[in-house]
Motif scaffolding. Structure first.
Motif, PDB file in Angstrom:
ATOM      1  N   HIS A 225       0.808  -1.226   0.000  1.00  0.00           N
ATOM      2  CA  HIS A 225       0.000   0.000   0.000  1.00  0.00           C
ATOM      3  C   HIS A 225       0.842   1.278   0.000  1.00  0.00           C
ATOM      4  O   HIS A 225       0.277   2.381   0.011  1.00  0.00           O
ATOM      5  CB  HIS A 225      -0.930   0.002   1.217  1.00  0.00           C
ATOM      6  CG  HIS A 225      -1.840  -1.187   1.289  1.00  0.00           C
ATOM      7  ND1 HIS A 225      -2.812  -1.446   0.344  1.00  0.00           N
ATOM      8  CD2 HIS A 225      -1.915  -2.199   2.195  1.00  0.00           C
ATOM      9  CE1 HIS A 225      -3.458  -2.558   0.674  1.00  0.00           C
ATOM     10  NE2 HIS A 225      -2.930  -3.038   1.787  1.00  0.00           N
ATOM     11  N   LEU A 226       2.160   1.112   0.035  1.00  0.00           N
ATOM     12  CA  LEU A 226       3.083   2.260   0.049  1.00  0.00           C
ATOM     13  C   LEU A 226       2.826   3.181   1.238  1.00  0.00           C
ATOM     14  O   LEU A 226       2.958   4.402   1.141  1.00  0.00           O
ATOM     15  CB  LEU A 226       2.974   3.051  -1.267  1.00  0.00           C
ATOM     16  CG  LEU A 226       3.235   2.249  -2.543  1.00  0.00           C
ATOM     17  CD1 LEU A 226       3.103   3.150  -3.769  1.00  0.00           C
ATOM     18  CD2 LEU A 226       4.608   1.585  -2.504  1.00  0.00           C
ATOM     19  N   PHE A 227       2.454   2.583   2.364  1.00  0.00           N
ATOM     20  CA  PHE A 227       2.220   3.343   3.593  1.00  0.00           C
ATOM     21  C   PHE A 227       3.240   2.886   4.629  1.00  0.00           C
ATOM     22  O   PHE A 227       3.157   1.779   5.164  1.00  0.00           O
ATOM     23  CB  PHE A 227       0.799   3.115   4.112  1.00  0.00           C
ATOM     24  CG  PHE A 227       0.433   3.987   5.288  1.00  0.00           C
ATOM     25  CD1 PHE A 227      -0.042   5.277   5.094  1.00  0.00           C
ATOM     26  CD2 PHE A 227       0.560   3.516   6.593  1.00  0.00           C
ATOM     27  CE1 PHE A 227      -0.385   6.083   6.176  1.00  0.00           C
ATOM     28  CE2 PHE A 227       0.217   4.309   7.677  1.00  0.00           C
ATOM     29  CZ  PHE A 227      -0.251   5.597   7.471  1.00  0.00           C
ATOM     30  N   ASN A 228       4.203   3.750   4.901  1.00  0.00           N
ATOM     31  CA  ASN A 228       5.261   3.426   5.858  1.00  0.00           C
ATOM     32  C   ASN A 228       4.816   3.885   7.246  1.00  0.00           C
ATOM     33  O   ASN A 228       5.019   5.035   7.632  1.00  0.00           O
ATOM     34  CB  ASN A 228       6.569   4.106   5.457  1.00  0.00           C
ATOM     35  CG  ASN A 228       7.755   3.603   6.270  1.00  0.00           C
ATOM     36  OD1 ASN A 228       7.611   3.194   7.419  1.00  0.00           O
ATOM     37  ND2 ASN A 228       8.935   3.635   5.666  1.00  0.00           N
ATOM     38  N   TYR A 229       4.210   2.968   7.980  1.00  0.00           N
ATOM     39  CA  TYR A 229       3.650   3.326   9.289  1.00  0.00           C
ATOM     40  C   TYR A 229       4.723   3.858  10.237  1.00  0.00           C
ATOM     41  O   TYR A 229       4.512   4.872  10.924  1.00  0.00           O
ATOM     42  CB  TYR A 229       2.961   2.104   9.909  1.00  0.00           C
ATOM     43  CG  TYR A 229       2.392   2.376  11.271  1.00  0.00           C
ATOM     44  CD1 TYR A 229       1.125   2.946  11.419  1.00  0.00           C
ATOM     45  CD2 TYR A 229       3.126   2.095  12.426  1.00  0.00           C
ATOM     46  CE1 TYR A 229       0.612   3.221  12.678  1.00  0.00           C
ATOM     47  CE2 TYR A 229       2.618   2.362  13.684  1.00  0.00           C
ATOM     48  CZ  TYR A 229       1.365   2.924  13.810  1.00  0.00           C
ATOM     49  OH  TYR A 229       0.862   3.203  15.061  1.00  0.00           O
ATOM     50  N   GLU A 230       5.851   3.188  10.299  1.00  0.00           N
ATOM     51  CA  GLU A 230       6.907   3.599  11.229  1.00  0.00           C
ATOM     52  C   GLU A 230       7.419   5.002  10.909  1.00  0.00           C
ATOM     53  O   GLU A 230       7.690   5.794  11.818  1.00  0.00           O
ATOM     54  CB  GLU A 230       8.052   2.589  11.183  1.00  0.00           C
ATOM     55  CG  GLU A 230       7.683   1.236  11.777  1.00  0.00           C
ATOM     56  CD  GLU A 230       8.836   0.267  11.764  1.00  0.00           C
ATOM     57  OE1 GLU A 230       9.193  -0.250  12.835  1.00  0.00           O
ATOM     58  OE2 GLU A 230       9.389   0.022  10.675  1.00  0.00           O
ATOM     59  N   GLU A 231       7.543   5.309   9.646  1.00  0.00           N
ATOM     60  CA  GLU A 231       8.024   6.637   9.248  1.00  0.00           C
ATOM     61  C   GLU A 231       6.985   7.708   9.561  1.00  0.00           C
ATOM     62  O   GLU A 231       7.314   8.781  10.077  1.00  0.00           O
ATOM     63  CB  GLU A 231       8.347   6.639   7.756  1.00  0.00           C
ATOM     64  CG  GLU A 231       8.908   7.950   7.241  1.00  0.00           C
ATOM     65  CD  GLU A 231       9.246   7.872   5.763  1.00  0.00           C
ATOM     66  OE1 GLU A 231       8.483   8.439   4.948  1.00  0.00           O
ATOM     67  OE2 GLU A 231      10.254   7.222   5.432  1.00  0.00           O
ATOM     68  N   HIS A 232       5.718   7.417   9.274  1.00  0.00           N
ATOM     69  CA  HIS A 232       4.661   8.397   9.503  1.00  0.00           C
ATOM     70  C   HIS A 232       4.433   8.675  10.987  1.00  0.00           C
ATOM     71  O   HIS A 232       3.978   9.765  11.353  1.00  0.00           O
ATOM     72  CB  HIS A 232       3.350   7.914   8.881  1.00  0.00           C
ATOM     73  CG  HIS A 232       3.321   8.004   7.381  1.00  0.00           C
ATOM     74  ND1 HIS A 232       3.719   9.129   6.684  1.00  0.00           N
ATOM     75  CD2 HIS A 232       2.934   7.096   6.433  1.00  0.00           C
ATOM     76  CE1 HIS A 232       3.579   8.923   5.385  1.00  0.00           C
ATOM     77  NE2 HIS A 232       3.113   7.697   5.202  1.00  0.00           N
TER      78      HIS A 232
ATOM     79  N   VAL B  59      -5.360   4.749  -4.261  1.00  0.00           N
ATOM     80  CA  VAL B  59      -4.133   4.493  -5.025  1.00  0.00           C
ATOM     81  C   VAL B  59      -3.998   5.493  -6.169  1.00  0.00           C
ATOM     82  O   VAL B  59      -2.938   6.092  -6.376  1.00  0.00           O
ATOM     83  CB  VAL B  59      -4.125   3.047  -5.567  1.00  0.00           C
ATOM     84  CG1 VAL B  59      -2.985   2.857  -6.563  1.00  0.00           C
ATOM     85  CG2 VAL B  59      -4.000   2.049  -4.418  1.00  0.00           C
ATOM     86  N   ALA B  60      -5.094   5.691  -6.911  1.00  0.00           N
ATOM     87  CA  ALA B  60      -5.055   6.591  -8.066  1.00  0.00           C
ATOM     88  C   ALA B  60      -4.749   8.027  -7.658  1.00  0.00           C
ATOM     89  O   ALA B  60      -4.001   8.740  -8.341  1.00  0.00           O
ATOM     90  CB  ALA B  60      -6.385   6.523  -8.821  1.00  0.00           C
ATOM     91  N   GLU B  61      -5.332   8.455  -6.549  1.00  0.00           N
ATOM     92  CA  GLU B  61      -5.152   9.837  -6.093  1.00  0.00           C
ATOM     93  C   GLU B  61      -3.982   9.995  -5.117  1.00  0.00           C
ATOM     94  O   GLU B  61      -3.759  11.088  -4.592  1.00  0.00           O
ATOM     95  CB  GLU B  61      -6.442  10.326  -5.417  1.00  0.00           C
ATOM     96  CG  GLU B  61      -7.668  10.314  -6.315  1.00  0.00           C
ATOM     97  CD  GLU B  61      -7.532  11.271  -7.489  1.00  0.00           C
ATOM     98  OE1 GLU B  61      -6.849  12.311  -7.335  1.00  0.00           O
ATOM     99  OE2 GLU B  61      -8.099  10.975  -8.556  1.00  0.00           O
ATOM    100  N   LYS B  62      -3.280   8.896  -4.875  1.00  0.00           N
ATOM    101  CA  LYS B  62      -2.173   8.896  -3.911  1.00  0.00           C
ATOM    102  C   LYS B  62      -2.640   9.370  -2.537  1.00  0.00           C
ATOM    103  O   LYS B  62      -1.974  10.162  -1.861  1.00  0.00           O
ATOM    104  CB  LYS B  62      -1.016   9.765  -4.416  1.00  0.00           C
ATOM    105  CG  LYS B  62      -0.395   9.246  -5.706  1.00  0.00           C
ATOM    106  CD  LYS B  62       0.792  10.087  -6.145  1.00  0.00           C
ATOM    107  CE  LYS B  62       1.414   9.517  -7.424  1.00  0.00           C
ATOM    108  NZ  LYS B  62       2.572  10.312  -7.897  1.00  0.00           N
ATOM    109  N   HIS B  63      -3.802   8.848  -2.147  1.00  0.00           N
ATOM    110  CA  HIS B  63      -4.384   9.209  -0.861  1.00  0.00           C
ATOM    111  C   HIS B  63      -4.103   8.178   0.231  1.00  0.00           C
ATOM    112  O   HIS B  63      -4.683   8.259   1.314  1.00  0.00           O
ATOM    113  CB  HIS B  63      -5.895   9.420  -1.006  1.00  0.00           C
ATOM    114  CG  HIS B  63      -6.241  10.744  -1.598  1.00  0.00           C
ATOM    115  ND1 HIS B  63      -7.545  11.187  -1.773  1.00  0.00           N
ATOM    116  CD2 HIS B  63      -5.446  11.747  -2.071  1.00  0.00           C
ATOM    117  CE1 HIS B  63      -7.534  12.387  -2.321  1.00  0.00           C
ATOM    118  NE2 HIS B  63      -6.275  12.745  -2.518  1.00  0.00           N
TER     119      HIS B  63
END
Length: 229
Positions: A114-121, A164-168
């Protein structure tokens, strides 16, 4: 080092968060407080329990003919059954229905899939801020609402396509999730919340106190009748 808490609510929240729900039965420091350990000098409750179990297994008894004292021992001992047995609950991804048994595996899945880096965020967030963020994302996804623009969709797949399309699939604005209502989980026994790391443990007491104050304000505002005498 012994910790002192300012009131009972802060203590209870600390114990819930740290899973300090029971006295450790393997800590002999507490044995002196239990009368059962004085029945036979030199014999602890553990030894008596082993002897009782041995007698029961040899006689084929169900334990119903044991005296009241031994019955209470068995019941008390049962209360400790889950002290060391840490049952690993599956952890569900924040964005899809995939559940995995390991925390690292879930984080890796969200980062790669999902390209969501939880640790970084969440690097700069304390424990309670992470709780609110996770609960916000959980609620939005459950309602098929985008976590960024709040757009509503007919199903989970359509929601994910949009995000995904809107990079949300990104970190939502703080004002969206940093609300007292998100102290409360969307799903009961959400294993994701149990994995959250407290990066500022030394500030734990003040965080708990602040969180409880916000919850009390939310509760009072939701129950205006309580102020009418």
């Amino acid at each position: 080092m012994r910790e002192v808490f300012k009131d009972r609510n802060v203590l209870k929240e600390h114990m819930r968060k740290k899973a300090h729900k029971r006295v450790n039965p393997n800590n002999e420091m507490y044995d002196k407080f239990y009368i059962i350990n004085y029945i036979e000098p030199g014999k602890s409750w553990k030894e008596r329990e082993k002897l009782r179990r041995k007698k029961t297994s040899h006689s084929g008894s169900t334990g119903e003919d044991e005296d009241d004292d031994d019955d209470s021992e068995g019941e008390d001992n049962g209360d400790w059954s889950d002290w060391e047995d840490d049952i690993q609950q599956p952890i569900v991804c924040l964005f899809c229905e995939l559940s995995l048994s390991g925390w690292a595996a879930v984080l890796s899945h969200m980062k790669n899939q999902h390209l969501f880096n939880y640790e970084e965020h969440t690097l700069a967030l304390d424990f309670y801020e992470q709780v609110k963020l996770v609960n916000y994302i959980r609620r939005q996804v459950y309602r098929n609402h985008c976590i960024i623009c709040d757009g509503e969709f007919s199903c989970r797949n359509e929601l994910l396509k949009h995000m995904v399309a809107e990079k949300h699939i990104d970190m939502p604005q703080r004002s969206l999730w940093n609300q007292p209502e998100f102290y409360f989980p969307t799903y009961e026994n959400d294993a994701f919340l149990c994995q959250i790391d407290d990066k500022k443990e030394e500030e734990e007491n003040s965080e708990i106190s602040g969180a409880l104050d916000e919850i009390n304000v939310l509760r009072d505002s939701a129950l205006p009748g309580d102020h009418q005498l």
